[in-house]
Design a protein around this motif. Sequence first.
Motif, PDB file in Angstrom:
ATOM      1  N   ILE A 257       9.838   3.307  -6.913  1.00 47.69           N
ATOM      2  CA  ILE A 257      10.679   2.566  -5.984  1.00 47.69           C
ATOM      3  C   ILE A 257       9.797   1.579  -5.234  1.00 47.69           C
ATOM      4  CG2 ILE A 257      12.225   2.724  -3.995  1.00 47.69           C
ATOM      5  CD1 ILE A 257      12.907   5.554  -4.854  1.00 47.69           C
ATOM      6  N   HIS A 258      10.216   0.327  -5.147  1.00 47.05           N
ATOM      7  CA  HIS A 258       9.426  -0.659  -4.426  1.00 47.05           C
ATOM      8  C   HIS A 258      10.351  -1.649  -3.729  1.00 47.05           C
ATOM      9  CE1 HIS A 258      10.175  -2.541  -8.352  1.00 47.05           C
ATOM     10  NE2 HIS A 258      10.055  -3.701  -7.748  1.00 47.05           N
ATOM     11  N   LEU A 259       9.809  -2.298  -2.730  1.00 49.55           N
ATOM     12  CA  LEU A 259      10.552  -3.248  -1.904  1.00 49.55           C
ATOM     13  C   LEU A 259      10.045  -4.651  -2.143  1.00 49.55           C
ATOM     14  CD1 LEU A 259      12.457  -4.050   0.460  1.00 49.55           C
ATOM     15  CD2 LEU A 259      10.565  -3.481   2.013  1.00 49.55           C
TER      16      LEU A 259
ATOM     17  N   ARG B 271      14.977  -6.720  -0.859  1.00 53.31           N
ATOM     18  CA  ARG B 271      15.721  -5.918  -1.826  1.00 53.31           C
ATOM     19  C   ARG B 271      14.859  -4.753  -2.303  1.00 53.31           C
ATOM     20  NH1 ARG B 271      18.295 -10.646  -5.769  1.00 53.31           N
ATOM     21  NH2 ARG B 271      19.592 -11.667  -4.181  1.00 53.31           N
ATOM     22  N   TRP B 272      15.533  -3.627  -2.542  1.00 50.51           N
ATOM     23  CA  TRP B 272      14.884  -2.431  -3.084  1.00 50.51           C
ATOM     24  C   TRP B 272      15.196  -2.317  -4.573  1.00 50.51           C
ATOM     25  CZ3 TRP B 272      11.772   0.858  -0.205  1.00 50.51           C
ATOM     26  CH2 TRP B 272      11.780   0.657   1.176  1.00 50.51           C
ATOM     27  N   TYR B 273      14.194  -1.902  -5.348  1.00 51.65           N
ATOM     28  CA  TYR B 273      14.348  -1.773  -6.796  1.00 51.65           C
ATOM     29  C   TYR B 273      13.843  -0.413  -7.253  1.00 51.65           C
ATOM     30  CZ  TYR B 273      15.146  -6.824  -6.891  1.00 51.65           C
ATOM     31  OH  TYR B 273      15.650  -8.086  -6.690  1.00 51.65           O
ATOM     32  N   LEU B 274      14.428   0.066  -8.336  1.00 55.27           N
ATOM     33  CA  LEU B 274      13.996   1.311  -8.975  1.00 55.27           C
ATOM     34  C   LEU B 274      13.623   0.995 -10.426  1.00 55.27           C
ATOM     35  CD1 LEU B 274      13.744   4.457  -8.981  1.00 55.27           C
ATOM     36  CD2 LEU B 274      16.101   4.497  -9.830  1.00 55.27           C
ATOM     37  N   THR B 275      12.416   1.360 -10.805  1.00 51.27           N
ATOM     38  CA  THR B 275      11.929   1.138 -12.166  1.00 51.27           C
ATOM     39  C   THR B 275      11.788   2.474 -12.872  1.00 51.27           C
ATOM     40  OG1 THR B 275      10.697  -0.830 -11.461  1.00 51.27           O
ATOM     41  CG2 THR B 275      10.078   0.153 -13.560  1.00 51.27           C
TER      42      THR B 275
ATOM     43  N   ARG C 236       0.813  -1.219   0.000  1.00 51.19           N
ATOM     44  CA  ARG C 236       0.000   0.000   0.000  1.00 51.19           C
ATOM     45  C   ARG C 236       0.847   1.269   0.000  1.00 51.19           C
ATOM     46  NH1 ARG C 236      -5.295  -0.696   1.803  1.00 51.19           N
ATOM     47  NH2 ARG C 236      -5.235   1.174   3.104  1.00 51.19           N
ATOM     48  N   TRP C 237       2.159   1.136  -0.077  1.00 54.24           N
ATOM     49  CA  TRP C 237       3.014   2.321  -0.168  1.00 54.24           C
ATOM     50  C   TRP C 237       2.831   3.015  -1.515  1.00 54.24           C
ATOM     51  CZ3 TRP C 237       8.314   0.030   1.792  1.00 54.24           C
ATOM     52  CH2 TRP C 237       8.245  -0.145   3.178  1.00 54.24           C
ATOM     53  N   PHE C 238       3.278   4.270  -1.546  1.00 56.34           N
ATOM     54  CA  PHE C 238       3.280   5.028  -2.804  1.00 56.34           C
ATOM     55  C   PHE C 238       4.619   5.740  -2.904  1.00 56.34           C
ATOM     56  CE2 PHE C 238       2.525   8.492  -5.718  1.00 56.34           C
ATOM     57  CZ  PHE C 238       1.685   7.936  -6.672  1.00 56.34           C
ATOM     58  N   LEU C 239       5.498   5.190  -3.749  1.00 57.10           N
ATOM     59  CA  LEU C 239       6.819   5.768  -3.992  1.00 57.10           C
ATOM     60  C   LEU C 239       7.020   5.861  -5.498  1.00 57.10           C
ATOM     61  CD1 LEU C 239       9.134   4.066  -1.344  1.00 57.10           C
ATOM     62  CD2 LEU C 239       8.855   6.513  -1.683  1.00 57.10           C
ATOM     63  N   ALA C 240       6.306   6.785  -6.114  1.00 58.32           N
ATOM     64  CA  ALA C 240       6.355   6.927  -7.569  1.00 58.32           C
ATOM     65  C   ALA C 240       6.236   8.397  -7.918  1.00 58.32           C
ATOM     66  CB  ALA C 240       5.242   6.126  -8.234  1.00 58.32           C
ATOM     67  N   ALA C 241       6.739   8.740  -9.091  1.00 64.31           N
ATOM     68  CA  ALA C 241       6.689  10.127  -9.566  1.00 64.31           C
ATOM     69  C   ALA C 241       6.660  10.128 -11.078  1.00 64.31           C
ATOM     70  CB  ALA C 241       7.885  10.918  -9.052  1.00 64.31           C
TER      71      ALA C 241
END
Length: 542
Positions: A274-276, A282-286, A200-205
């Motif tokens: 960004i998601h976990l 592990r953390w990833y960046l798309t 339910r996180w929101f780490l996007a732009a």
Amino acid sequence: MDGLREPAAPFVLPGPCGVAVRDRLKHLTPEDERVLRAVGAHQGALASGDLKARCADGLEHNADTWAARKRELTGVSSSRIAGAITKATHDQWALARRCQAAHIRKLAAGINTLRHRLSLPIGEKGTKRAAGGYRSKNEWFRKSRRLAALEDRHAAAVADWRAGRVRVVRGGKRLLNTRHHLTQARLTEEQWRERWETGRWFLAADGESGKRFGNETIRVTPDGEVSIKLPAPLAHLANAKRGRYTLTGRIAFAHRGAEWADRIEANRAVAYRIHLDVERGRWYLTASWKRPAVKTIPLETARARGMIGVDTNADHFAAYQLDDHGNPVGEPRRFPYDLSGSAGHRDAQLRHALTRLINWATRVGVAAIGIEDLDFTNEKTREKHGRRKRLRQLISGMPTGQLKARLVSMAAEQGLAIVAVDPAYTSRWGAQHWQKPLATPRRKMSRHDAAGIAIGRRAFGHPIRRRTAPPPHDRSDRAGHRTAQAEPGTREREGTRPPTTDRPPGGPAPSGKRKREPSASNTVRDAPRTQQWVQDSLTHTG
């Protein structure tokens, strides 16, 4: 043939319109992870509240309500974060509406099938195109109860559709239901809670053209440095100027890295997320961006250098190469895959099979790949296939939508066009007209291999049938070309050639009973003929 529908015309699928690449965020410090978790949880709570407000608006949504929601979010985050949250909310609501419409169509299809079967006498046999009656009175009664249940669900779904009500679960309905089956899922409550909160996180732009490196909220420099614009309540966590937090980890996109670098150096828009991965920690960046619309090549251009016809099956692709005239060339090829296991395993198997198919198409020099435009939306219901549970599972397991999306995007990188054809009767007619004639002691032709030829010929616009019957005897040009397949062993011409005669066509036969002189012996093969034909004079004297 009577009772068969007319297949739709083939068409070239449009190319991909977007690109997404992913890389792992390595060497993050505990402070980096703490900040990422705090930002994701804060913005996730804002996204949940905004989705609730959007669902409450329903069909009354307009530009004024959108602006009001964005102003409210801007005070507790930033204008860019508020814009990204509201846009994601609208996309999620629209997706829920499309799913609701598909659910209504599925219920309507099941209701129509049940009504048809209930109207038939008990025990009546069905046909290939329609199911028959039910086997017993008990089954008829149970299906009548199911019809009432489906009608009730359909009425409720239609009422929600007309009122604009949708039901959305941030984090996923499947994960929500897992909470009640922790033992079967082999999870503890703490493990499930961590997955639920992370989902339910929101780490996007969203990207912004003209801004520095194409994104002001999540900025990635050409050397891989990642920084985040913190929302207003978390500005005290910043370790850089202007309320930004810079991560210690660096990224380097191995796939399409040069294309990504060209975009950010030109300050063109690039969106980040960004998601976990909770299971791996592990953390990833798309990174994702849009591509300029590429004009679809004409169908005739796609057919210019031949084509590969591909028959899609539950465990393999059956492919056959066809030349520019639609004739099969070489041997059939198969590209197996295994769709069991997790979603990641299925996706990897599909990508591996498509890679080998595209590489083969590139080696043989064709310009296009023909594939069936499959859609099993109305084929997955219990009412359609009754007790044939294995068949329903087989159809449901074929990733038709994912297949087309991946094939189009992967083929575009190699300059290959994808031609979609109507799947009607391809397996049936392919086996009828191509399986037996092409089978040899060294070549084993299956029904799927023959279907690949049928798909390729339909992509060319040719009839699937191999050869056709001769025209009528009265007029050779009245019926046009052949219309039916010739039997195996038939000569490669329409009929037996008549014997050579010593008279012109339509002229009188020479004197005597024989129309042709006997063949000379081998020793006098070059001896001149003793009988010659002389043309009559065209003039007459009185």
